[in-house]
Design an enzyme around this catalytic site. Structure first.
Site, short mmCIF file in Angstrom:
data_model
loop_
_atom_site.label_atom_id
_atom_site.label_comp_id
_atom_site.label_asym_id
_atom_site.label_seq_id
_atom_site.Cartn_x
_atom_site.Cartn_y
_atom_site.Cartn_z
N GLU A 1 8.83 -4.01 10.59
CA GLU A 1 9.33 -2.79 10.17
C GLU A 1 9.88 -1.99 11.20
OE1 GLU A 1 6.55 -1.06 7.38
OE2 GLU A 1 7.69 0.82 7.47
N ASP B 1 0.94 -1.51 -0.02
CA ASP B 1 0.12 -0.03 0.10
C ASP B 1 0.70 1.32 0.04
OD1 ASP B 1 0.81 -0.31 2.53
OD2 ASP B 1 -1.18 -0.06 3.51
N SER B 2 2.15 1.01 -0.07
CA SER B 2 2.98 2.02 -0.39
C SER B 2 2.87 2.85 -1.73
CB SER B 2 4.61 1.68 0.01
OG SER B 2 5.01 0.60 -0.78
N GLU C 1 -1.68 -5.38 8.59
CA GLU C 1 -1.01 -4.90 9.63
C GLU C 1 -1.45 -5.00 11.19
OE1 GLU C 1 -0.12 -0.59 8.67
OE2 GLU C 1 0.87 -1.08 6.75
N ASP D 1 -1.12 -6.12 -0.19
CA ASP D 1 -1.53 -5.30 1.08
C ASP D 1 -3.19 -5.26 1.13
OD1 ASP D 1 0.49 -4.91 2.93
OD2 ASP D 1 1.13 -2.87 1.76
N LYS E 1 -1.46 -9.26 2.91
CA LYS E 1 -0.59 -9.01 4.13
C LYS E 1 -1.37 -8.05 4.87
CE LYS E 1 3.07 -5.84 3.89
NZ LYS E 1 2.48 -4.77 4.75
#
Ligand code: KIV
Length: 272
Positions: free
Chosen positions: A190, A52-53, A123, A91, A121
Site C-alpha cells: 500500500e 478492516d476499512s 499487516e 482482515d 490478511k
C-alpha cells in the site's frame, strides 16, 4: 462478458499463484455486506477483501483501529453468503495478532470457523512473524500487507507514501521476502513508490497486489466505496473513480423526498 459467466471456477490461493506465473493480472475489491459482495462477485473480481476499512466506511471511525473481531466476523459471514467464485480474504483486526501468537491463532480460527472466510490478511513484517508462522501451521492461508499499514497510523503519524527513504525500502524488501519464505500466498503493498513495488513483484513468486503502488505489480485493490465515488471527500492520487454515486444517490434521495412530499409517490399503479 464477465469472468464469472465466461468460466465459473472458484478462485483459490493456488490459482492466484498460477495467474502470476501466467502474467494474468489479479483484480481485488473490498466488500463488507451481502448485497455488495454479490455484485462484486458477479462482476468477476478475483479476490474480495473484507477489509478492516469497514471501520471507516461502514462505521464512520477515523481509523481502522476500533473494529473488533466480532464485527469482522459479522461482515465476513455476510460476504461469504453471497460469494460463489471469488477468494474471500478477511482482515485480522488491530490487537488480535500483534502481541501473542496463540491469541493470533485463536482469532484466525474464529474468522475461518464462524465466517467461512478463505484466508486472513495481516499487516506487518518481521515483527509479526511468530503469529504468521502459527496461523500458517494451522493450514490457514495468510495474505501479508506492507508499506502503509493503517493499523500503525499512530506510529507513522500520516497517510503519506511509505518507503521513500532507502532504509525503509530495504526493510520492506526484506519483509516481503520473509513473508514469502514463511508461506504467505500473496502480499498487499500500500502506497509505496511504483519503482520499489515493481522490484518487489519481480523478486517474488507470490502475487503482489498494489494500492497506490503503480502498475508494475501483479494486481490491484481498491476500496469499493471509493471507486464507486460514494466517499467523495476522499481523493488520493491513486484512486480512479468509476462512478459518482455520492451525487447520483443524493439526487435520487432528493427526488424521492420531493415525490413523497408532493404526493406524487405512490401513484395509482404503485399501490394495492
Ligand atoms: O482494509 C482494507 O480495505 C485494506 C485495503 C486498503 C488493502 O487493507
Amino acid at each position: 462478458m464477465s469472468a464469472i459467466t465466461k468460466e465459473y471456477k472458484r478462485v483459490t490461493v493456488k490459482s492466484l499463484i498460477e495467474m502470476k506465473a501466467n502474467k494474468e493480472k489479479i483484480a481485488m475489491l473490498t466488500a463488507y455486506d451481502y448485497t455488495m459482495a454479490k455484485i462484486v462477485d458477479h462482476a468477476g473480481i478475483d479476490i474480495i477483501l473484507v477489509g478492516d476499512s469497514a471501520s471507516n466506511v461502514m462505521a464512520g471511525h477515523e481509523t481502522t483501529l476500533p473494529i473488533t473481531l466480532e464485527q469482522m466476523i459479522y461482515h465476513a459471514s455476510s460476504v461469504i453468503r453471497a460469494v460463489k467464485r471469488a477468494l474471500v480474504v478477511v482482515d485480522l483486526p488491530f490487537g488480535s495478532y500483534q502481541g501473542n501468537s496463540r491469541v493470533a491463532l485463536e482469532a484466525a480460527i474464529r474468522i475461518m470457523k464462524e465466517s467461512g472466510g478463505h484466508a486472513v490478511k495481516m499487516e506487518g513484517g518481521s515483527e509479526i512473524q511468530e503469529s504468521v508462522i502459527r496461523i500458517l501451521s494451522a493450514g490457514i492461508p495468510v495474505m501479508a500487507h506492507l508499506g502503509l499499514t493503517p493499523q500503525s497510523i499512530y506510529k507513522f503519524g500520516t497517510y503519506t507514501v511509505r518507503a521513500k527513504e532507502q532504509a525503509e525500502a530495504e526493510k520492506l524488501k526484506s519483509d516481503a521476502k520473509l513473508m514469502q519464505e514463511l508461506g504467505c500466498f500473496a502480499l498487499v503493498l500500500e502506497k509505496v513508490p511504483a519503482k520499489l513495488a515493481a522490484e518487489v513483484a519481480k523478486d517474488l513468486t507470490i502475487p503482489v497486489i498494489g494500492i497506490g503502488a503503480g502498475g508494475g505489480v501483479d494486481g490491484q485493490v481498491l476500496v469499493t466505496h471509493d471507486m464507486l465515488g460514494m466517499t467523495h471527500e476522499f481523493s488520493p492520487r491513486f484512486l480512479r473513480r468509476y462512478l459518482d454515486l455520492f451525487n447520483e444517490m443524493s439526487q435520487a434521495f432528493t427526488k424521492y423526498t420531493e415525490d413523497v412530499k408532493s404526493g406524487d409517490f405512490p401513484n395509482a399503479e404503485e399501490q394495492y
